[in-house]
Every structure is written in structure tokens, then in C-alpha cells.
Scaffold this active site. Structure first.
Site, PDB file in Angstrom:
ATOM      1  N   PHE A  66       0.794  -1.180   0.010  1.00 20.06           N
ATOM      2  CA  PHE A  66      -0.057  -0.116  -0.030  1.00 20.06           C
ATOM      3  C   PHE A  66       0.897   1.212   0.118  1.00 20.06           C
ATOM      4  O   PHE A  66       1.884   1.251   0.839  1.00 20.06           O
ATOM      5  CB  PHE A  66      -0.969  -0.034   1.158  1.00 20.06           C
ATOM      6  N   ASP A  87       9.263   2.557   1.812  1.00 21.01           N
ATOM      7  CA  ASP A  87       8.031   3.387   2.274  1.00 21.01           C
ATOM      8  C   ASP A  87       7.629   3.059   3.663  1.00 21.01           C
ATOM      9  O   ASP A  87       7.212   2.078   4.184  1.00 21.01           O
ATOM     10  CB  ASP A  87       6.652   3.032   1.311  1.00 21.01           C
ATOM     11  N   LYS A  89       2.710   9.417   8.559  1.00 18.95           N
ATOM     12  CA  LYS A  89       1.810   9.260   9.699  1.00 18.95           C
ATOM     13  C   LYS A  89       2.323   9.695  11.002  1.00 18.95           C
ATOM     14  O   LYS A  89       1.906  10.554  11.396  1.00 18.95           O
ATOM     15  CB  LYS A  89       1.596   7.717   9.837  1.00 18.95           C
TER      16      LYS A  89
HETATM   17  C1  LIG Z   1      -0.998   5.212   5.193  1.00 17.98           C
HETATM   18  C2  LIG Z   1       0.081   4.774   4.275  1.00 17.98           C
HETATM   19  C3  LIG Z   1       0.400   5.658   3.242  1.00 17.98           C
HETATM   20  C4  LIG Z   1      -0.473   6.690   2.615  1.00 17.98           C
HETATM   21  O1  LIG Z   1      -0.423   7.883   3.741  1.00 17.98           O
HETATM   22  P1  LIG Z   1      -1.561   9.180   3.464  1.00 17.98           P
HETATM   23  O2  LIG Z   1      -1.041  10.213   4.316  1.00 17.98           O
HETATM   24  O3  LIG Z   1      -2.771   8.596   3.541  1.00 17.98           O
HETATM   25  O4  LIG Z   1      -1.115   9.505   1.936  1.00 17.98           O
HETATM   26  C5  LIG Z   1       1.378   5.206   2.205  1.00 17.98           C
HETATM   27  N1  LIG Z   1       2.255   4.244   2.586  1.00 17.98           N
HETATM   28  C6  LIG Z   1       2.177   3.421   3.522  1.00 17.98           C
HETATM   29  C7  LIG Z   1       3.047   2.177   3.805  1.00 17.98           C
HETATM   30  C8  LIG Z   1       0.902   3.680   4.553  1.00 17.98           C
HETATM   31  O5  LIG Z   1       0.848   2.923   5.618  1.00 17.98           O
END
Ligand SMILES: *Cc1c(COP(=O)(O)O)cnc(C)c1O
Length: 401
Positions: free
Chosen positions: A142, A227, A256
Site C-alpha cells: 500500500f 516506504d 503518519k
Molecule cells: C498510510 C500509508 C500511505 C499513505 O499515506 P497518506 O498520508 O494517507 O497519503 C502510504 N504508504 C503506507 C505504507 C501507508 O501505511
């Protein structure tokens, strides 16, 4: 209006004006403190979701609140045409405590990933010429909800109906080196992975996987993009998850947990790489503004000073061990996995109803990919709070057999 009707009234108003992109639970949080959240009718909840791994220091951490109050009264925003002291300090802190030498600030995880992908392709273009643009990512990954984010994401459900997507992404099984190796070609410029897949079900790769990925990248001159939007900022028990893999990425994205709930994102890179994004090549109006970065500094300083990471490791180990005991009690629990305070309980049955039942009993949890209960509580959670959660979970599990 009577007190017990406050939440219901907000839910009805929500239904009138808010886009229906979320299937929302009938909960109206209005106040938070530590691991507790309070709804519009005064009911208390123990929050093991923490705004989806955002409130790493709990709700309204005093040091962050104080920094925000002071910054709000001094300077909220100014353009990135100028030098912003709070942004500079937060970048210095991030660089001091990571592999990185340069930071680009934005406002979310998806935007941080956009910046990472743009940098990877720009570097490839300037170093190897056009054509080497493909980025390998993982199935069940994701990476956010923008076009770049859903294109990079290895789950069909986020893509349905949105074609055409951004070209140049290929998705391979997570945690397996051979398919990744076989997919590398003269078109490949980067590999982009989460250290632990969060939305995908708390999937942890086998030990040594990231060393193999790093080696594969080095052999072929590929960039490794991690990420760490969900795993960063202390979540796994170290400031960044990659530290526990004995490797460093070329690019890392954060969001986050970075500013305790104030919207922020960051793309971190080495000096050599970051040089490929010169003046005018990328930008963001709000990115790294004084308010968000003041919150980021206070958050990071608290994470580094206040034994939060110790607590995350100790409480994470305790929580996981107790969940394993529940696994021995309930046959429908097929796996318990996690690192620090990102923990998943995989089940052979659907978890959606359990989330609802937990809420009525004052416990906020989450279920991802249908059958994995996800726990990403504040990193300051106490043993007593974990015990309280375990009691409620045990009850709910016993009613599910
Ligand atoms: C939550 C998340 C995102 C997206 O972040 P947003 O602030 O909602 O755009 C991207 N990568 C990972 C691994 C995430 O958990």
C-alpha cells in the site's frame, strides 16, 4: 438535545455532506488524551488504532501541543521561497538520526511517495537516459491514494474504475527474492517496498530478505525506496524499521507518526540522489510549513528523549506474547505477528464484526484485508492498558467460537 443524542446528530449531519469514501463507524470522537479517546456523549475508548499509526505519542502529547500553541501564535505559514527555521531543524534531526542527507517536506504519505518516484525517475533519466523507468513493488503493498500511489500499490481493490493508471510499476510477491530478481531488466530503475506491509495484513518478510534486496539493487544500480510511512517514527521499536534489517535505503518516505497528527510527509534521500531534484523540479505550497514542522520537531525530540522506543519494544513484546497465548486458546487464530507496536492477528474468520463489538465495549481496533486484526496503539501505552484490551479481546474471541 439530550447528551446521549449528540453523536447521533453528528452522524446524521455527516451523512448529508461528507463524501462517502469511508464506511464510517458510528463514533464521533471529540477529545483525546494519551491512549484514551472520548466521544461526543462522553464515552471513553481505549484507542489501539491511534489514528492509523499516527498518534505514536498518544493523543495531544503535551510537548507537541505546547510547541503548536507557541508556533501558531508566532508564524503559521510562509512560502517555501524562503528559509524556514522549523523545517531546517526537523530536517537536521531526521538526517542526524538516519542514512539521509536531504529532506523534502510535503503533507501526506502519498505525496512523499510521489516525490520518491519522481526522484527515482529523474535520477534514472539523468544518469541512464530515457527508457529506464520501471519500478518494482510488492503484491499486497500500500503506497497511498493518489494516481502514483494506487499505481504503485499491489492491491486491485484500490485501482478499480480509475484506469488509466500511471505506467511503469510491476508487482511481485513480498518477501521472496527470486521473483524480484527475475523481474529486474534494463528497464528497471528502482525497487519500492514497505519494511513491513501494514494495510496488506502486517506482513513481515523473512530475515535477511532486505539484505538480499539491497544486494540486488547494488548489483544492478537500482535505487531502493523504503516506504516507512507506517513503520517509521518508532513504530517497530527503532526510529526507522530499516535499522533492524542491517541495511540503508537510498530513499525513504515518512508521514503518519511524524508530527503527532498534524498533516506532514517527508521524502529523505542521500545527497548524491537529492541533487537530481534541482530548483523548480518539485514543490509543495504547504510542505514543511512552520506549524507542521514545529510539531514534527517536538514529536521527534520526544521519541528520542523520553524512552518511548524502550516502551514500544517492551510493551510490543508483552502484547504479542499475550496474543500468542490467546492463539493457543482459540483455534480460529492462525497467526500472530508483529514488531514493536505494529501487530497483526490473522484469523480464519472475518474480523469486521469484532471491530464493531470491541467499539461498543470501549476498545478501538482495526481489521485489514478482512481477517487480520491490526493493533497500532500509541507507543506510550501501559501494561495496564494492554491488559484491559486483552480482557475485552478474550471476551470477544470467546463469543466467536
Ligand atoms: C498510510 C500509508 C500511505 C499513505 O499515506 P497518506 O498520508 O494517507 O497519503 C502510504 N504508504 C503506507 C505504507 C501507508 O501505511
Amino acid at each position: 438535545m439530550s447528551q446521549s443524542n449528540q453523536s447521533q446528530a453528528w452522524i446524521e449531519r455527516n451523512d448529508q455532506v461528507i463524501a462517502k469514501t469511508y464506511g464510517r463507524y458510528p463514533l464521533v470522537p471529540v477529545r483525546g488524551a494519551g491512549c484514551k479517546l472520548f466521544d461526543a456523549d462522553g464515552k471513553e475508548y481505549l484507542d489501539l488504532l491511534a489514528g492509523v499509526a499516527v498518534n505514536n505519542l498518544g493523543h495531544c502529547p503535551p510537548r507537541v501541543v505546547a510547541a503548536l500553541q507557541e508556533q501558531a501564535a508566532t508564524l503559521l505559514h510562509c512560502s517555501n521561497f524562503y528559509n524556514i527555521p522549523q523545517q531546517i531543524k526537523l530536517a537536521e534531526l531526521l538526517c542526524e538520526h538516519s542514512f539521509a542527507e536531504r529532506v523534502f517536506f510535503c503533507n501526506s504519505g502519498a505525496e512523499a511517495n510521489e516525490a520518491a518516484v519522481k526522484l527515482a525517475r529523474k535520477q534514472s533519466n539523468e544518469k541512464h537516459g530515457s527508457g529506464r523507468t520501471e519500478i518494482l513493488t510488492a503484491l499486497a503493498s500500500f503506497h497511498g491514494r493518489t494516481y502514483c500511489g494506487i499505481s504503485a500499490t499491489g492491491q486491485d481493490k484500490v485501482k478499480q474504475g480509475f484506469a488509466p493508471l500511471l505506467p511503469g510499476f510491476r508487482h511481485l510477491p513480498f518477501g521472496q527474492i527470486e521473483p524480484l530478481r527475475a523481474a529486474v531488466s534494463d528497464q528497471t530503475c528502482a525497487i519500492m517496498l514497505e519494511p513491513i506491509q501494514g494495510e496488506g495484513g502486517i506482513n513481515i518478510p523473512p530475515q535477511g530478505y532486505f539484505k538480499q534486496v539491497r544486494q540486488l539493487c547494488d548489483e544492478h544500480g537500482l535505487l531502493l525506496i523504503l516506504d516507512e510511512v507506517q513503520t517509521g517514527c518508532g513504530r517497530t521499536g527503532s526510529l526507522f524499521a530499516y535499522e533492524q534489517e542491517g541495511i540503508a535505503p537510498d530513499i525513504m518516505t515518512l508521514a503518519k507518526g511524524l508530527a503527532s497528527g498534524v498533516p506532514i510527509g517527508a521524502m529523505l534521500a542521500t545527497e548524491e540522489l537529492a541533487a537530481h531534484l534541482g530548483p523548480g523540479s518539485h514543490g509543495s505550497t504547504f510542505g514543511g510549513n512552520p506549524l507542521a514542522t514545529a510539531a514534527g520537531i517536538a514529536t521527534l525530540e520526544t521519541l528520542l528523549d523520553e524512552k518511548v522506543l524502550d516502551n514500544c519494544r517492551t510493551m510490543g513484546a508483552y502484547f504479542k506474547a499475550e496474543l500468542v497465548k490467546l492463539q493457543q486458546k482459540y483455534a480460529f487464530i492462525t497467526a500472530v505477528r508483529g514488531r514493536g507496536l505494529i501487530i497483526g492477528v490473522e484469523m480464519s474468520i472475518e474480523g469486521g464484526e469484532m471491530v464493531k463489538t470491541a467499539m461498543t465495549r470501549g476498545l478501538l481496533i482495526n481489521c485489514t484485508v478482512g481477517k487480520v486484526l491490526r493493533f497500532v496503539p500509541p507507543l506510550i501505552i501501559s501494561r495496564a492498558e494492554i491488559d484491559q484490551a486483552l480482557n475485552i479481546l478474550d471476551q470477544i474471541f470467546s463469543e466467536s467460537v
